[in-house]
Design an enzyme around this catalytic site. Structure first.
Site, PDB file in Angstrom:
ATOM      1  N   ASP A 236       0.513  -1.044   0.037  1.00 29.09           N
ATOM      2  CA  ASP A 236      -0.081   0.142   0.050  1.00 29.09           C
ATOM      3  C   ASP A 236       0.741   1.233  -0.150  1.00 29.09           C
ATOM      4  OD1 ASP A 236      -2.806   0.929   1.880  1.00 29.09           O
ATOM      5  OD2 ASP A 236      -1.773   2.414   0.682  1.00 29.09           O
TER       6      ASP A 236
ATOM      7  N   ASP B 206      -3.187   1.932  -5.900  1.00 26.64           N
ATOM      8  CA  ASP B 206      -1.967   2.117  -4.756  1.00 26.64           C
ATOM      9  C   ASP B 206      -1.961   0.720  -3.959  1.00 26.64           C
ATOM     10  OD1 ASP B 206      -3.803   2.744  -2.742  1.00 26.64           O
ATOM     11  OD2 ASP B 206      -1.933   3.794  -1.657  1.00 26.64           O
ATOM     12  N   GLU B 207      -2.663  -0.138  -4.401  1.00 28.20           N
ATOM     13  CA  GLU B 207      -2.978  -1.280  -3.140  1.00 28.20           C
ATOM     14  C   GLU B 207      -3.125  -2.666  -4.055  1.00 28.20           C
ATOM     15  OE1 GLU B 207      -5.639  -2.086   0.267  1.00 28.20           O
ATOM     16  OE2 GLU B 207      -5.907  -0.023  -0.532  1.00 28.20           O
TER      17      GLU B 207
END
Ligand code: DCP
Ligand code: MG
Length: 364
Positions: A10, A105-106
Site C-alpha cells: 500500500d 495504490d494497493e
C-alpha cells in the site's frame, strides 16, 4: 493452501506523494489532493504533514482548511496516478504473476512460489519497496503474512515507509490481541455492537458464544469467528477486471426505420439491466456505447462519457439518441443492435462520488 506467503503493498499518501515528487518545493508543506475549499470539494488524500493537523481522506476541503490553515490544495491528476500505478505493477511483476490489485495504490501478491531471495517474503517485500523507492521515488508500506486478512493489517502496522511481518508461528499471538476494529469490514457500527456484547478483541470473539454471534451477525458472524483464529483462505485473485458489459441481438428481419429501431430498445435495455445485476460489478459506469450492424455487414459504434453527455431524462432516452445517431451514419437496414457500458476501475469505490465533487458536475 497451507503456509502461503502473501504480501500486501500500500503506497503511502499515494496521490499526495506523487504530487510532492513532481513538485519538490511542496515537500515540506502540508498538502491535500482534492477539491478547492471554496466549493463543495472533498479531499482524496493528504500528506503526512497535513495528517498531523487531523486532515483526512474524504473530509470536506473547507473543514480541512479550518484544521490546517496553511494547507496547500492540489487538483488531482488521475492520468498520472494511473501511470504510476502501472509502473508499480511492472515492478511487482518481476517477483510474481500472482497479483491482485485492490486500487491504484494497493495490491496483494502471492509470493509462495517466488524463489528470489531464497523465497524469503520479508526480503522480497524489501526488494519491492526498494525498487519502487529508487525507480519511482515513492514510498510504499508492506505487510507479510500467511493470508490476505493479516497481510493487509500488517501493511498498516509500520506505515509510512515500513513493513511488518506476521510469520505463521506468531499468527495466534498477534490475532488474539487484535482489536476488532482492525478487521476489514468492521466499521464504527459493528465495533459498537460488538462492544455492547463485551467484545473488543479477537480473543473476546473466541471466548464468546459462536451461536449468539451467528444469530446476531449472520454471515459476518461466521467470518468474524474464522478471522479471530487468523483463518482466511481467500486466494489472491489475479483478476481479469471486467472493463465492459454489453448485450446485442441479431434480428430475423432487418430494421428499416427509426421507429423500428426504437421498438427494439426496451427489450435490449432490460437484458443489459439483468446482466448488470447478475455481474455484481460495483465499479462506476463511466461510458455507454451502442453498436449497429447494417445489412451490408458494415458496422458502426458510438460511445460517450456519461460526464460529457447531454442530459437526457432517462437511460432509455440516452440510448435512443445514441442509436439513432449511429444509424443515421449509414441509414441502411440494420440487422444487429447492441448496447453496452464501460466501467471505471481506476479509483476507490468512493471516488465516483468524489469525482463529481471535484468537477462539480452532475452525473447522468
Ligand atoms: N482515495 C480517495 N478517497 C478516499 C480514499 C482514498 O480518493 N476516501 C485515493 C487517494 C489516495 C489513494 O486513493 O491517495 C490511496 O488510498 P489509501 O487509502 O491507500 O490512502 P493513501 O495512500 O493516500 O494514504 P496511506 O498512506 O494511509 O495509505
Ligand atoms: Mg495508500
Amino acid at each position: 493452501m497451507t503456509n502461503r506467503k502473501i504480501i500486501h503493498i500500500d503506497a503511502d499518501a499515494f496521490y499526495a506523494s506523487v504530487e510532492m515528487r513532481e513538485r519538490p518545493e511542496l515537500a515540506n508543506q502540508a498538502i491535500a489532493v482534492g477539491g478547492r475549499p471554496e466549493g463543495r470539494g472533498v479531499i482524496a488524500t493528504c500528506n503526512y504533514t497535513a495528517r498531523k493537523f487531523g486532515v483526512r481522506s474524504a473530509m470536506s476541503s473547507a473543514h480541512a482548511l479550518r484544521l490546517c490553515p496553511d494547507l496547500v490544495f492540489i487538483a488531482p491528476n488521475f492520468a498520472l496516478y494511473k501511470q504510476v500505478s502501472k509502473q508499480m505493477h511492472e515492478i511487482f511483476q518481476r517477483f510474481t504473476e500472482e497479483i491482485e490489485p485492490l486500487s491504484l495504490d494497493e495490491a496483494y501478491l502471492d509470493v509462495s512460489e517466488c524463489s528470489l531471495y531464497q523465497g524469503s517474503a520479508t526480503r522480497i517485500a524489501h526488494a519491492i519497496r526498494d525498487a519502487i523507492k529508487r525507480e519511482l521515488r515513492l514510498s510504499v508500506s508492506a505487510g507479510i503474512a500467511p493470508n490476505k486478512f493479516l497481510a493487509k493489517i500488517a501493511s498498516d502496522w509500520n506505515k509510512p515507509d515500513g513493513q511488518f511481518v506476521i510469520p505463521p508461528s506468531e499468527v495466534d499471538t498477534f490475532v488474539r490481541a487484535l482489536p476488532v476494529n482492525k478487521i476489514n469490514g468492521v466499521g464504527k457500527v459493528t465495533t459498537q455492537k460488538l462492544k455492547a456484547l463485551g467484545i473488543e478483541t479477537c480473543q473476546d470473539i473466541r471466548d464468546s458464544d459462536p451461536q449468539q454471534l451467528i444469530k446476531r451477525f449472520g454471515k459476518q458472524g461466521h467470518r468474524l469467528i474464522a478471522l479471530s483464529y487468523g483463518l482466511d483462505d481467500r486466494p489472491v485473485q489475479v483478476s481479469r477486471i471486467r472493463k465492459s458489459l454489453s448485450v446485442e441481438h441479431t434480428y430475423d428481419a432487418d430494421l428499416n426505420s427509426r421507429d423500428g429501431l426504437i421498438a427494439k430498445l426496451p427489450a435490449l435495455l432490460e437484458e443489459l439491466d439483468q446482466r448488470l445485476k447478475k455481474s455484481g460489478t460495483k465499479a462506476p459506469i463511466h461510458k455507454r456505447f451502442v453498436k449497429v450492424k447494417f445489412n451490408d455487414f458494415s458496422q458502426t459504434t458510438l460511445e460517450q462519457m456519461i460526464s460529457e453527455g447531454k442530459h437526457y431524462a432517462s437511460t432509455q432516452e440516452w440510448y435512443e439518441a445514441m442509436l439513432l445517431e449511429a444509424w443515421d451514419r449509414r441509414k441502411l437496414p440494420a440487422r444487429l443492435l447492441g448496447l453496452g457500458v464501460r466501467f471505471d476501475q481506476s479509483h476507490h469505490k468512493t471516488m465516483g462520488a468524489q469525482l463529481d465533487l471535484f468537477e462539480s458536475k452532475a452525473k447522468g
